[in-house]
Motif scaffolding. Structure first.
Motif, PDB file in Angstrom:
ATOM      1  N   THR A 170     -23.841 -44.324  57.037  1.00 19.86           N
ATOM      2  CA  THR A 170     -23.137 -45.151  56.050  1.00 19.86           C
ATOM      3  C   THR A 170     -24.144 -46.061  55.341  1.00 19.86           C
ATOM      4  N   GLY A 171     -23.728 -46.591  54.216  1.00 17.11           N
ATOM      5  CA  GLY A 171     -24.541 -47.594  53.528  1.00 17.11           C
ATOM      6  C   GLY A 171     -24.678 -48.854  54.374  1.00 17.11           C
ATOM      7  N   THR A 172     -23.629 -49.186  55.099  1.00 19.69           N
ATOM      8  CA  THR A 172     -23.677 -50.365  55.972  1.00 19.69           C
ATOM      9  C   THR A 172     -24.748 -50.193  57.044  1.00 19.69           C
ATOM     10  N   ALA A 173     -24.827 -48.987  57.625  1.00 18.61           N
ATOM     11  CA  ALA A 173     -25.864 -48.707  58.630  1.00 18.61           C
ATOM     12  C   ALA A 173     -27.253 -48.806  58.001  1.00 18.61           C
ATOM     13  N   ALA A 174     -27.384 -48.370  56.747  1.00 18.43           N
ATOM     14  CA  ALA A 174     -28.674 -48.471  56.045  1.00 18.43           C
ATOM     15  C   ALA A 174     -29.058 -49.934  55.876  1.00 18.43           C
ATOM     16  N   LEU A 175     -28.085 -50.769  55.514  1.00 22.64           N
ATOM     17  CA  LEU A 175     -28.347 -52.208  55.361  1.00 22.64           C
ATOM     18  C   LEU A 175     -28.764 -52.825  56.689  1.00 22.64           C
ATOM     19  N   HIS A 176     -28.024 -52.507  57.744  1.00 21.94           N
ATOM     20  CA  HIS A 176     -28.334 -53.046  59.072  1.00 21.94           C
ATOM     21  C   HIS A 176     -29.766 -52.675  59.463  1.00 21.94           C
TER      22      HIS A 176
ATOM     23  N   LEU B 258     -20.892 -63.177  46.065  1.00 22.03           N
ATOM     24  CA  LEU B 258     -20.163 -62.151  45.329  1.00 22.03           C
ATOM     25  C   LEU B 258     -20.770 -60.779  45.627  1.00 22.03           C
ATOM     26  N   THR B 259     -20.285 -60.188  46.716  1.00 24.06           N
ATOM     27  CA  THR B 259     -20.738 -58.852  47.101  1.00 24.06           C
ATOM     28  C   THR B 259     -19.650 -58.198  47.926  1.00 24.06           C
ATOM     29  N   PHE B 260     -19.835 -56.908  48.197  1.00 25.82           N
ATOM     30  CA  PHE B 260     -18.955 -56.216  49.134  1.00 25.82           C
ATOM     31  C   PHE B 260     -19.270 -56.739  50.535  1.00 25.82           C
ATOM     32  N   VAL B 261     -18.256 -56.820  51.369  1.00 27.61           N
ATOM     33  CA  VAL B 261     -18.370 -57.461  52.683  1.00 27.61           C
ATOM     34  C   VAL B 261     -19.459 -56.830  53.556  1.00 27.61           C
ATOM     35  N   ALA B 262     -19.824 -55.577  53.287  1.00 27.89           N
ATOM     36  CA  ALA B 262     -20.840 -54.884  54.093  1.00 27.89           C
ATOM     37  C   ALA B 262     -22.171 -55.632  54.083  1.00 27.89           C
ATOM     38  N   SER B 263     -22.538 -56.256  52.955  1.00 27.84           N
ATOM     39  CA  SER B 263     -23.821 -56.968  52.892  1.00 27.84           C
ATOM     40  C   SER B 263     -23.843 -58.100  53.918  1.00 27.84           C
ATOM     41  N   ALA B 264     -22.774 -58.878  53.958  1.00 28.05           N
ATOM     42  CA  ALA B 264     -22.707 -60.003  54.905  1.00 28.05           C
ATOM     43  C   ALA B 264     -22.543 -59.494  56.331  1.00 28.05           C
TER      44      ALA B 264
ATOM     45  N   GLU C  89     -33.232 -54.923  49.541  1.00 27.99           N
ATOM     46  CA  GLU C  89     -32.264 -54.758  48.449  1.00 27.99           C
ATOM     47  C   GLU C  89     -31.022 -53.974  48.864  1.00 27.99           C
ATOM     48  N   ASP C  90     -29.868 -54.501  48.492  1.00 30.07           N
ATOM     49  CA  ASP C  90     -28.632 -53.745  48.618  1.00 30.07           C
ATOM     50  C   ASP C  90     -28.455 -52.938  47.326  1.00 30.07           C
ATOM     51  N   ALA C  91     -28.972 -51.697  47.378  1.00 32.72           N
ATOM     52  CA  ALA C  91     -28.905 -50.811  46.215  1.00 32.72           C
ATOM     53  C   ALA C  91     -27.794 -49.777  46.398  1.00 32.72           C
ATOM     54  N   ALA C  92     -26.761 -50.149  47.163  1.00 37.50           N
ATOM     55  CA  ALA C  92     -25.666 -49.229  47.490  1.00 37.50           C
ATOM     56  C   ALA C  92     -25.004 -48.659  46.237  1.00 37.50           C
ATOM     57  N   GLU C  93     -24.949 -49.480  45.168  1.00 38.62           N
ATOM     58  CA  GLU C  93     -24.211 -49.073  43.970  1.00 38.62           C
ATOM     59  C   GLU C  93     -25.129 -48.595  42.857  1.00 38.62           C
TER      60      GLU C  93
ATOM     61  N   LEU D 154     -29.114 -47.524  50.229  1.00 42.74           N
ATOM     62  CA  LEU D 154     -28.245 -46.780  49.307  1.00 42.74           C
ATOM     63  C   LEU D 154     -26.957 -46.398  50.034  1.00 42.74           C
ATOM     64  N   SER D 155     -25.897 -46.166  49.276  1.00 43.19           N
ATOM     65  CA  SER D 155     -24.642 -45.685  49.872  1.00 43.19           C
ATOM     66  C   SER D 155     -24.163 -44.432  49.156  1.00 43.19           C
ATOM     67  N   PHE D 156     -23.607 -43.512  49.938  1.00 48.21           N
ATOM     68  CA  PHE D 156     -22.999 -42.295  49.375  1.00 48.21           C
ATOM     69  C   PHE D 156     -21.561 -42.174  49.831  1.00 48.21           C
TER      70      PHE D 156
ATOM     71  N   ALA E 114     -12.884 -58.181  41.084  1.00 47.12           N
ATOM     72  CA  ALA E 114     -14.119 -58.270  41.876  1.00 47.12           C
ATOM     73  C   ALA E 114     -13.744 -58.510  43.340  1.00 47.12           C
ATOM     74  N   TRP E 115     -14.710 -58.333  44.232  1.00 46.17           N
ATOM     75  CA  TRP E 115     -14.478 -58.660  45.639  1.00 46.17           C
ATOM     76  C   TRP E 115     -14.149 -60.149  45.768  1.00 46.17           C
ATOM     77  N   THR E 116     -13.313 -60.470  46.750  1.00 39.80           N
ATOM     78  CA  THR E 116     -13.125 -61.875  47.097  1.00 39.80           C
ATOM     79  C   THR E 116     -14.464 -62.399  47.602  1.00 39.80           C
TER      80      THR E 116
HETATM   81  C1  PLP Z   1     -20.602 -49.447  49.126  1.00 39.43           C
HETATM   82  C2  PLP Z   1     -21.383 -50.639  49.378  1.00 39.43           C
HETATM   83  C3  PLP Z   1     -22.090 -50.836  50.587  1.00 39.43           C
HETATM   84  C4  PLP Z   1     -22.112 -49.859  51.714  1.00 39.43           C
HETATM   85  O1  PLP Z   1     -20.916 -49.299  52.008  1.00 39.43           O
HETATM   86  P1  PLP Z   1     -20.659 -48.045  52.961  1.00 39.43           P
HETATM   87  O2  PLP Z   1     -19.210 -47.828  52.698  1.00 39.43           O
HETATM   88  O3  PLP Z   1     -20.959 -48.489  54.341  1.00 39.43           O
HETATM   89  O4  PLP Z   1     -21.497 -46.872  52.546  1.00 39.43           O
HETATM   90  C5  PLP Z   1     -22.838 -51.989  50.715  1.00 39.43           C
HETATM   91  N1  PLP Z   1     -22.924 -52.889  49.734  1.00 39.43           N
HETATM   92  C6  PLP Z   1     -22.295 -52.730  48.553  1.00 39.43           C
HETATM   93  C7  PLP Z   1     -22.484 -53.762  47.493  1.00 39.43           C
HETATM   94  C8  PLP Z   1     -21.489 -51.610  48.342  1.00 39.43           C
HETATM   95  O5  PLP Z   1     -20.845 -51.472  47.183  1.00 39.43           O
END
Ligand code: PLP
Length: 390
Positions: free
Chosen positions: A75-81, A100-106, A188-192, A212-214, A349-351
């Protein structure tokens, strides 16, 4: 329905046609090539943690991003971790991250038992605001022999995790200068932002590592998946090692030299990735076309402004963001409700993270930019298939 909602619905109708069926925010682009790759993988029997598609996908990612190394994960979250571990983030340290990000970053920061420290975003660019960050850190950071310390909490501020929001690159050149000045590592969170560049450099290549995220909603998908990219060979090796249970030197014996993770991308998902990534250029061309169509119709509405990409950057235009002038939560919600009732699946946008229960006590700077974006941003349906392929 308010006047502004009617104008937006009309512009959507003119841009992408009437919506007799729900038009999603973003749909994966799947065609027969994808079927062929996945079928081949199934036939081979190598569907899980071993197989050639993972290596092939990693090579294709290296080619696309210009990074020396790509390591595919689940997952992208695992890549961030993983990227944060590579940056040396430890328990009890702080990591600067936009609210202001998707919760996965935090969350990835929390997985390191570290503490997110929320920073503000530029309301026009949607990404970390370097100017306000720099003056904030001037007052907040103490340079000590142990590293940069947050004066209020006494904790080390180890890393900065900027996010390239909706595919728009953050101002990495400025952020790198700040990071160097305060001795903070950048991840960098380059997920998007697969396919987004600053100058000739692909996002994710500015810091020590990028994630990155797919996931199914991203510009290309492996069902679920992610990757760490880096230009440092030692880090790449470490990333591969800890994401594959830290197993040592054997195909036969089961020996591990540290607590690793089972973060490996399954070969079945990588097979889909191999066919998807070959379509990336085409998907980006279609997204550019959609972007131009939206620009044409939405520029006629004074009350709104499409989010612009800075001139030195190339965005993959993953999602088109629309900013409502003089907005409020009520105005935004009314527009979201009105457009959804007409089958256009717009989304807010995300909360912001500092509004969420588990993160509201975290250290933070003034977050007026993030709050403004939260009140005024609407994401428009942006699937590549909304325009005809050339
Ligand atoms: C999608 C996304 C992620 C990672 O998400 P996964 O669903 O775990 O692949 C992380 N950060 C941002 C900003 C995202 O949009």
């Amino acid at each position: 329905m308010t006047d502004i909602s009617i104008k937006i619905i009309d512009a959507l109708k003119e841009s992408i046609g009437a919506a007799s069926e729900p038009v999603s925010l973003h749909e994966p682009y799947i065609d027969s090539t994808d079927n062929n790759f996945v079928e081949e993988c199934l036939k081979s029997g190598w569907v899980s943690s071993v197989g050639s598609y993972v290596n092939e996908f990693e090579h294709l990612l290296e080619k696309k991003t210009g990074a020396k190394y790509a390591i595919a994960v689940g997952t992208g979250t695992a890549a961030l971790h993983t990227a944060l571990i590579l940056a040396g983030v430890k328990a009890g340290e702080e990591v600067l991250v936009p609210s202001l990000t998707f919760v996965a970053s935090a969350n990835a920061i929390s997985y390191c038992q570290a503490i997110p420290h929320f920073v503000d975003s530029d309301p026009d660019r949607l990404c970390v605001d370097p100017e306000s960050l720099e003056s904030y850190l001037e007052h907040k950071i103490l340079d000590t022999k142990n590293g940069p310390i947050n004066k209020d909490t006494g904790r080390i501020v180890r890393a900065l995790l900027p996010v390239h929001v909706l595919g728009i690159p953050a101002d990495m050149n400025y952020l790198l200068k700040i990071a160097e000045r305060f001795k903070i590592t950048v991840v960098e969170d380059a997920a998007e932002s697969l396919g987004s560049f600053i100058g000739d450099t692909h996002t994710g290549n500015f810091g020590l590592a990028g994630a990155l995220s797919f996931n199914g909603n991203k510009i290309i998908t492996t069902g679920g998946g992610g990757a760490i990219i880096t230009n440092n060979g030692d880090l790449a090796e470490q990333a591969k090692h800890i994401t594959t249970t830290a197993r040592v030197d054997s195909d036969i014996y089961f020996t591990h030299d540290q607590v690793g993770f089972n973060y490996r991308m399954p070969n079945l998902n990588a097979a889909l990735g191999c066919s998807q990534i070959k379509k990336l250029d085409k998907l980006i061309r279609q997204k550019n076309k959609l972007r131009d169509i939206y620009k044409n119709y939405f520029s006629k509405i004074n009350e709104v402004q499409l989010v612009k990409t800075p001139s030195e950057c190339v965005s993959n235009n993953w999602l088109n963001g629309l900013l409502i002038r003089n907005s409020s939560i009520q105005i935004r919600n009314e527009i979201i409700k009105a457009t959804n009732s007409r089958n256009y699946m717009t989304r807010p946008a995300w909360t912001p993270m500092h509004y969420l229960n588990m993160y509201k006590k975290c250290p933070r700077m003034s977050l007026t930019g993030a709050e403004k974006i939260y009140e005024s941003l609407i994401c428009l349906p942006s699937s590549a298939k909304l325009v005809q392929p050339e």
